[in-house]
Design a protein around this motif. Structure first.
Motif, PDB file in Angstrom:
ATOM      1  N   GLY A 151       0.805  -1.218   0.000  1.00 52.51           N
ATOM      2  CA  GLY A 151       0.000   0.000   0.000  1.00 52.51           C
ATOM      3  C   GLY A 151       0.833   1.260   0.000  1.00 52.51           C
ATOM      4  O   GLY A 151       0.551   2.207  -0.752  1.00 52.51           O
ATOM      5  N   THR A 174      -7.461   3.809   5.607  1.00 55.31           N
ATOM      6  CA  THR A 174      -8.761   3.324   6.067  1.00 55.31           C
ATOM      7  C   THR A 174      -8.640   1.830   6.339  1.00 55.31           C
ATOM      8  O   THR A 174      -8.302   1.056   5.443  1.00 55.31           O
ATOM      9  CB  THR A 174      -9.866   3.579   5.016  1.00 55.31           C
ATOM     10  N   THR A 179     -10.090  -5.310   4.568  1.00 50.87           N
ATOM     11  CA  THR A 179      -9.235  -4.594   3.610  1.00 50.87           C
ATOM     12  C   THR A 179      -8.561  -3.390   4.264  1.00 50.87           C
ATOM     13  O   THR A 179      -9.031  -2.857   5.266  1.00 50.87           O
ATOM     14  CB  THR A 179     -10.045  -4.089   2.387  1.00 50.87           C
ATOM     15  N   GLU A 181      -7.180   0.402   2.889  1.00 48.24           N
ATOM     16  CA  GLU A 181      -7.177   1.310   1.741  1.00 48.24           C
ATOM     17  C   GLU A 181      -6.246   2.476   2.034  1.00 48.24           C
ATOM     18  O   GLU A 181      -6.374   3.158   3.052  1.00 48.24           O
ATOM     19  CB  GLU A 181      -8.584   1.817   1.442  1.00 48.24           C
ATOM     20  N   ALA A 183      -4.675   6.073   0.488  1.00 49.68           N
ATOM     21  CA  ALA A 183      -4.954   7.110  -0.511  1.00 49.68           C
ATOM     22  C   ALA A 183      -4.012   8.292  -0.306  1.00 49.68           C
ATOM     23  O   ALA A 183      -3.714   8.675   0.824  1.00 49.68           O
ATOM     24  CB  ALA A 183      -6.403   7.578  -0.414  1.00 49.68           C
ATOM     25  N   VAL A 192      -4.744   5.437  -5.150  1.00 50.63           N
ATOM     26  CA  VAL A 192      -5.518   4.667  -4.178  1.00 50.63           C
ATOM     27  C   VAL A 192      -5.136   3.194  -4.324  1.00 50.63           C
ATOM     28  O   VAL A 192      -5.160   2.649  -5.429  1.00 50.63           O
ATOM     29  CB  VAL A 192      -7.041   4.829  -4.392  1.00 50.63           C
ATOM     30  N   GLU A 194      -5.853  -0.678  -2.630  1.00 52.48           N
ATOM     31  CA  GLU A 194      -6.654  -1.496  -1.721  1.00 52.48           C
ATOM     32  C   GLU A 194      -5.989  -2.853  -1.575  1.00 52.48           C
ATOM     33  O   GLU A 194      -5.733  -3.541  -2.573  1.00 52.48           O
ATOM     34  CB  GLU A 194      -8.079  -1.652  -2.264  1.00 52.48           C
ATOM     35  N   THR A 195      -5.662  -3.238  -0.337  1.00 53.77           N
ATOM     36  CA  THR A 195      -5.008  -4.522  -0.093  1.00 53.77           C
ATOM     37  C   THR A 195      -5.827  -5.339   0.891  1.00 53.77           C
ATOM     38  O   THR A 195      -6.668  -4.819   1.615  1.00 53.77           O
ATOM     39  CB  THR A 195      -3.586  -4.321   0.482  1.00 53.77           C
ATOM     40  N   ARG A 266     -12.916   9.516  -3.358  1.00 50.43           N
ATOM     41  CA  ARG A 266     -13.666   8.575  -4.201  1.00 50.43           C
ATOM     42  C   ARG A 266     -14.605   9.312  -5.159  1.00 50.43           C
ATOM     43  O   ARG A 266     -14.918   8.809  -6.241  1.00 50.43           O
ATOM     44  CB  ARG A 266     -14.473   7.612  -3.317  1.00 50.43           C
ATOM     45  N   LYS A 379      -5.155  -4.219  -6.417  1.00 45.00           N
ATOM     46  CA  LYS A 379      -6.211  -3.287  -6.803  1.00 45.00           C
ATOM     47  C   LYS A 379      -5.708  -1.874  -6.561  1.00 45.00           C
ATOM     48  O   LYS A 379      -5.648  -1.404  -5.423  1.00 45.00           O
ATOM     49  CB  LYS A 379      -7.470  -3.580  -5.985  1.00 45.00           C
TER      50      LYS A 379
END
Length: 391
Positions: A151, A174, A179, A181, A183, A192, A194-195, A266, A379
């Motif tokens: 990340g 987050t 997950t 996230e 950013a 961004v 996401e893991t 987002r 992602k």
């Protein structure tokens, strides 16, 4: 205090803690690194603290006599990094004479004895060295090391370097039930990532936890995690308003948190696109690097022309005073032709962070946000704002 350790261990851990030593310390003790030798556990820990970022690392050593002392960080780091590999003895016992010369006798002194020589360094007591902060919240959130590395590597580059932008100088994290996230945005681009968070199995864990952390601290966290010997062990994160603590494998990093409302990023990502391209990432980066030689001479802007009939894109730069250049490469294109321009630096930094052979590029028009994402792999979304083409 007397310890025997390897040059490589001492050098590695000094270089990590040295990053938290302030360049202009407000108090002399802050220019020092705190060295603690624990005979019971055969461990040596090093601590540095600039009153915002604190780093403590530990390693195994032969501790013949325990003790605590502080040493000038830059001088010690410069000496140890230049010593040959092998054992080093650190001793705060003052010898009668060193090669016939009187030793340093003003205050505390530590002697370093590598196999090739001897160095004496003035030291200070540890009484005035500040304690690393702790959080009032004693419930840890456990984060996988691999997810943190993934990340941070995918978004740190997009943080702002402008301190006046405060919250944008950090990464917004987050933590959800399954997950993580990450950013980061500087107002011109957004990354961004996401893991998967495999360590969150606790039913008491809240549905979502959010915190914004300074990029400086997270770069040091990323660097320290890269030296971790066991990636399957999680990092424990504790935080409350104003402070965060990361702990793992006898390592500790503390930092202030960034206050303020992080942008609703987002909402910046379009829901649908009129054009979609699939490209070879390395080929695109190589073409950009060549074009950048000319773009750097003017405004760092390159034009990207999409040709759906020939299924190729063309990168071009034109500077009237110097010259021009162009590069073409194949692409799988859906949608109409269009010319669009980018800041090459922003484009290349984002492309280098995308961890895949092929990437997808999605856009609507030449002034709307453009989305780059990996084809397969993690992602990740990278948003770059185009710049206006001047005719």
């Amino acid at each position: 205090m007397k310890i025997v350790c390897s040059q490589s261990d001492l050098n590695t851990h000094l270089s990590l803690t040295f990053r938290a030593v302030p360049s202009r310390p407000t108090h002399p003790i802050l220019a020092n690194v705190l060295l603690q030798a624990d005979a019971a556990n055969s461990q040596v820990s090093l601590t540095a603290f600039d009153l915002s970022l604190g780093i403590r690392t530990s390693f195994n050593a032969e501790v013949l006599e325990g003790g605590t002392i502080t040493l000038p960080a830059k001088l010690l780091n410069d000496i140890v990094s230049r010593l040959p590999e092998g054992e080093i003895i650190l001793d705060d016992t003052i010898p009668d004479k060193v090669d016939g010369q009187q030793p340093v006798d003003n205050g505390l002194t530590v002697t370093l004895k590598p196999k090739s020589g001897r160095y004496q360094v003035r030291a200070m007591g540890a009484e005035e060295f500040p304690e690393l902060p702790v959080t009032e919240n004693d419930k840890a959130i456990h984060l996988p090391i691999s997810a943190l590395i993934e990340g941070l590597g995918g978004c740190l580059f997009a943080t702002s370097a402008d301190e006046s932008k405060q919250v944008l100088t950090g990464v917004h994290l987050t933590v959800k039930q399954d997950t993580l996230e990450f950013a980061a945005t500087d107002g011109h681009r957004l990354a961004v990532v996401e893991t998967t968070n495999e360590n969150l199995n606790d039913d008491e864990q809240p549905d979502s936890v959010q915190v914004t952390l300074p990029s400086k601290a997270l770069r040091e966290l990323e660097r320290m995690l890269a030296h971790s010997s066991k990636e399957d062990e999680p990092v424990a994160m504790y935080f409350d308003s104003g402070q965060v603590v990361f702990e793992w494998q006898n390592q500790r990093l503390t930092s202030r948190t960034l206050e303020g409302q992080y942008p609703a990023y987002r909402q910046l990502i379009p829901n649908s696109f009129e054009r979609e391209l699939t490209l070879d990432r390395r080929q695109l980066i190589s073409a950009l690097e060549r074009i950048a030689v000319l773009a750097d001479q003017k405004n760092n802007i390159a034009k990207l022309s999409i040709d759906s009939e020939s299924q190729e894109i063309t990168l071009s730069v034109e500077t009237q005073e110097i010259g021009s250049g162009m590069e073409s490469m194949p692409a799988q294109i859906k949608g109409d032709d269009i010319d669009i321009a980018f800041n090459i630096k922003y484009l290349m930094e984002g492309l280098k962070a995308l961890p895949s052979v092929e990437i997808q590029m999605q856009l609507n028009n030449n002034l709307a946000p453009v989305i780059f994402s990996p084809v397969g792999g993690i992602k990740m979304t990278y948003l770059a704002m185009p710049v206006q083409l001047r005719s």
